[in-house]
Each structure stands twice: as C-alpha cells, then as structure tokens.
Design a protein around this motif. Structure first.
Motif, PDB file in Angstrom:
ATOM      1  N   ASP A 278       3.775   2.259  -3.204  1.00  0.00           N
ATOM      2  CA  ASP A 278       2.948   1.215  -2.569  1.00  0.00           C
ATOM      3  C   ASP A 278       3.664   0.607  -1.369  1.00  0.00           C
ATOM      4  OD1 ASP A 278       1.003   1.611  -4.358  1.00  0.00           O
ATOM      5  OD2 ASP A 278       1.398  -0.182  -5.575  1.00  0.00           O
ATOM      6  N   LYS A 281       3.719   2.938   1.587  1.00  0.00           N
ATOM      7  CA  LYS A 281       2.405   2.954   2.265  1.00  0.00           C
ATOM      8  C   LYS A 281       2.290   1.740   3.173  1.00  0.00           C
ATOM      9  CE  LYS A 281      -0.246   5.299  -1.248  1.00  0.00           C
ATOM     10  NZ  LYS A 281      -0.969   5.027  -2.475  1.00  0.00           N
ATOM     11  N   GLU A 282       2.714   0.600   2.649  1.00  0.00           N
ATOM     12  CA  GLU A 282       2.609  -0.644   3.412  1.00  0.00           C
ATOM     13  C   GLU A 282       3.502  -0.582   4.657  1.00  0.00           C
ATOM     14  OE1 GLU A 282       0.575  -2.896   3.259  1.00  0.00           O
ATOM     15  OE2 GLU A 282       1.433  -4.598   4.350  1.00  0.00           O
TER      16      GLU A 282
END
Lengths: 294, 250
Positions: A278, A281-282
C-alpha cells in the motif's frame, strides 16, 4: 524539543568547528539522501577509529544514508567494534549494557511514543552478533515476542572481533579462531528462522555488496517497524583482522560469501506485506503527481 | 571565604592527581538559591560571581565553554540567552570561546583549539594553557565528570554556571543560572574592573581560536600546514641539501 537542535543559537555558528558548520549547512538532516549522493554532502559519520578496510564501517555509513528520518532517530548499541563508529555519528546514541540493548531500546521507544505523539521517532538497535545473538539474545527475543516497534540490525562479523577472536553463536561451524583453536563445535545460529518464529514483521539478510540495496533495506525495515512491528536485518560485515582478509580484498570476500551462503533474502509477514504494498503504491502516486505538476 | 559546613576539604585548582575524590564525597554541599560555592564553601551569590569575575579577568587565557544547552537554538529561551552570553564575553578582554557542541567521544583525534570534549577536556585545557574557564549550558552529568578531570590534571580555575543545582567540583559554582544571572555576572565583571581589577589582556576583544573560527570571524582563510610544504628541490638550500654542503668552501 524541536528540530532547531541542528541550528546554532544566534551568534554561535562562527565559533563552531567546521565539521558542525558543515552538518548545519549540508548535513543529512531533514532530507532523504541517496547512496549516489555519498561524497557530495556532510555525512553523519566521517572520521572513526575502525580498522582500515572494515566492512562494518562501510555498512554503518550506508545505514545512516538509509534512515528515513535521521533527525528523528535514536540508535541503541552495546559493546563491540560497531559502537566505536556509531557513537561518533551525528545521531543520538544510547549505549545499552551488554545483554540488555533491546530492553533499553524498548524503554526508549515507548518513552518517545508517549512524549512525541504527533511525530514518528525511530529507534534502531545496531550491535554485533555477540551483543544480539549471544549475550543479548534473551532481550532480543523478548522484544520480538512483545512486538516492539523498532528495528534491530545485527552487524554480523561472525566473531568477537575486539576481544581477540573468540567464536560467537554466529560463527560458522568448524571455523578455527585465535581463541577457538580446535574449531567451533556448533552450527551458526539461524537468527532469521528465530525471527520468523517470533513473529518479526520484516526480516532481511544481506551483505554490503550493493550499497543501494543496503540503504533501501534499512529504510524499508525502519518504515515497517514504525507501523507494523519489529524488524530485523542480519548483515554480513566481515572482520578483516580476525579473518585475515587483506584490506583491498574485503569487498571480494563480501561478494564471495554472499554468493556462497549470504544471499540477499527478505521475508514479510502478511501484515507487513500489505502495509508495504500500500505504501509503495502511495509513494508511486505521489511521485507521479509531483512529476506531472513539474 | 565562606563557611565550610564542617568539611576541611577545599576545591582548589589542581593538578590534584589522577583520581581526586568527588567533592560531594568529601562533604562539600550544593548551594541554595541566592548562594554560590567558592572552593567548596558556601558564600552569597554576589560573592561567588565576583570571585568568578576576578578569575576570568586576571588568569591566563580565560575561556568560555558553551555547551549544547546554550549553543544550539533549540528553543526561544536559548536564542534569547545567546545575546547575554556574548554580553558577558564582551566584558572579558582577550577571552576565547571554545564550544562543546555535543558529547560524542571524538576519536581518533581532537582539534583542541576548536573544541572541548567531555571525555578528555584536559587536552583542550592543556593545549591552550587555559587557567580560568566557565562552563555554561553543559548537561550536569557531563559537567560533573569534566570538572573533576580538569581538577585532576590541570591548574585551571573552573567556574560552573549551572541552570540546575550547581557543581561541587567547580572552584566557583552558582545554581539556577538563567538570563537574569548572566546579567548579574556581566555586572560583576564591570564592578570588579571599576574597583581596580586590571584585566590581564586589557584592550583585547574575543580572541578567535581554531582555524574555522579564525576564518569565520576574521574573514581570512588561514594557511594550513600542508600549504606550506615545499616541493623537493625548489626551497631554500635545496641544492645544498641534495648535494651536501661543501665543508672546504670559503
């Protein structure tokens, strides 16, 4: 407390030694430095009393580059070669007694979390194989069982280097040392397996053959420790004195050992993997947005 | 001289020997607010400040050692305190300012003209022949060991201006040393000069020490030793040295 600790009070800068002026003007603080920038900025450590050609020192330099927020980091260490260099870095260093380093780090981390609720404060234990796998073993294991949110980095030189060459739990079986003349009797400890069993969120093993990988692994371990739980890096940092490695051959040795038995491996717990994917991705999204906005 | 509180032990300039006893073990008490400590005896704050002022004006190579608590601008109070620190420095002709920026053990070498380190303060004191010094803004646990080491190995008159309880191992110490007391110290310096104490280095300002300070304060780049190296064969007497002197030449 504030980050103004890295600015001199009015009028004092002129009186500081040049090293401190350089740290203020061009140090590693408040910005993420890259390995490729080494040599172009004032590092957290430059002069040190380590042996010529020491791979451990190279690794420590790279750790300082990899720390995601060096100005908000406290390093905890103990007796051993590494602390001779680490204690001279421009990062707060706390010396735990031999054996209780991870217990000390636990107290520091918990205290910092209470004191600084709005600011991430990273605690990193950096000590040798003797300090973590042998004498500090119980404190290491229990900090992992308790899921303490800090990173433990083992500087694994596979020997008690500065006390004359006794074998440690991390020495290879059969290795003849100055103070182990009949050879080590037991297998090298499987600290990676123990870490996995104890529920460590992220575990990595590496040699300092790829500087960028070292810095990235340290960064990853510290960021996961902030959010998920304990992380552990086991790094091969040869002792060229006790293993009689000629100084110019230290990196050749590191490459050979890496190829033979110290390949890069990393293990994520499910929770750590989900968090890391996550956050990657950020980061990609933010990088793309920054690129688009010019 | 102040009352001795039952102990005959005096904290005087050394060298006292390798391992002097801690003054507190010898019965030297800490001063209360409004008091000071002079050579192990309790006196009034004003007396202690005057004694400190006289030492800083009359002993050789007087030096101020600012520690991390005043050196770094980590809060508004520190930034404000800096001005008063330099006001005090301006009242001591020929004073040096050598910082103690942090407590890292500095190995393998220290530049004793540029920095003082709590792990081996005697190197800086001895190298610069400092006979009076003020510690201010040094965390107490480091100040205590530093003061003891200086007393053990040097003849330096130590003054600890402490923001907390004071230091028994200093020759002069005043507790709770805040901005108001810095102003009082400045006034004490002015007063003793007015009362006839002649400063040893009258007319001089702050003396820069260490090449980095000299460069910053004088705007000069001092010549480093390596710049003065002369290539073989180009310096004075070079040919004579290479060929040997002719003893028979007239």
């Amino acid at each position: 407390m504030s980050l103004k600790t890295i600015e001199a009070a009015p009028g004092f800068k002129d009186y500081l030694p040049q090293e401190y002026k350089d740290l203020i003007d061009d140090g590693p603080f408040l910005k993420q430095r890259k390995v490729s920038e080494l040599g172009s900025f004032k590092e957290a450590i430059e002069e040190h009393p380590m042996c010529s050609g020491c791979a451990m020192t190279l690794f420590i330099r790279l750790v300082y580059v990899g720390l995601p927020s060096i100005e908000n980091t406290v390093i905890c260490g103990t007796a051993g070669c590494g602390r001779l260099a680490i204690s001279q870095g421009a990062v707060p260093f706390v010396y735990g007694n031999y054996g209780d380093t991870n217990a000390v780090a636990t107290g520091i981390k918990r205290g910092l979390d209470i004191r600084f609720k709005e600011q991430n404060k990273d605690v990193v234990v950096m000590a040798g194989d003797g300090g973590l796998a042998d004498i500090g073993f119980h404190a290491v294991m229990h900090s992992w069982f308790r899921k303490e949110k800090f990173t433990t980095i083992m500087l694994d030189n596979e020997v008690y280097g500065n006390t004359g060459g006794q074998d440690s739990g991390m020495t290879q079986k059969g290795m003849v040392m100055k103070m182990a003349p009949t050879g080590k009797k037991f297998e090298k400890m499987d600290m990676l397996g123990l870490a996995k069993t104890a529920g460590v969120a992220y575990t990595a093993r590496l040699a300092p053959t790829n500087p960028t990988r070292v810095a990235n692994t340290v960064r990853k371990a510290v960021l996961i420790a902030r959010e998920v739980g304990p992380t552990f890096i086991q790094a091969y940092t040869s002792c060229n004195i006790e293993y009689a490695i000629p100084t110019p051959k230290v990196m050749d040795d590191a490459r050979a050992v890496e190829k033979d038995r110290y390949q890069f491996v990393e293990y994520f717990s499910d929770e750590a993997k989900a968090y890391w994917d996550d956050s990657e991705k950020e980061r990609k999204r933010l990088r793309k947005a920054a690129k688009q906005s010019g | 001289m102040g009352k001795l509180n039952g102990t005959p032990y005096r904290v005087v300039t050394g060298p006292e020997g390798l391992l002097p006893p801690a003054a507190t073990i010898m019965g030297v008490p800490l001063p209360e607010e409004g008091e000071g400590l002079v050579e192990g005896g309790i006196v009034t704050e004003a007396e202690a400040l005057e004694k400190a002022a006289i030492a800083m004006l009359t002993r050789k190579n007087a030096t101020l050692f600012p520690g991390p608590l005043v050196l770094w601008g980590w809060n508004d109070h520190t930034n404000e305190k800096a001005k008063y620190f330099f006001d005090v420095a301006d009242e001591i002709p020929g004073v040096r300012i050598i910082p103690m920026p942090d407590y890292r053990p500095i190995y393998p070498k220290i530049d004793p003209e540029a920095v003082i380190n709590p792990c081996h303060p005697n190197l800086t004191i001895s190298h610069n022949k400092i006979e009076a010094c003020v510690f201010i803004g040094v965390h107490c646990h480091y100040a205590s060991i530093t003061l003891k080491m200086i007393r053990a190995g040097t003849n330096c008159f130590t003054i600890a201006l402490c923001a907390e309880a004071g230091h028994e191992d200093a020759m002069v110490s005043v507790p709770n040393f805040d901005i108001e007391k810095l102003i009082l110290f400045k006034e004490a310096l002015i007063k003793v000069k007015k009362n006839g104490i002649k400063p040893l280095y009258e007319g001089k300002g702050i003396v820069p020490t260490g090449w980095s300070q000299i460069a910053a304060l004088k705007g000069e780049i001092p010549i480093k030793p390596e710049d003065e190296l002369v290539e073989a064969g180009t310096g004075a007497f070079s040919s004579e040295l290479e060929t040997g002197l002719d003893d028979t030449a007239e």
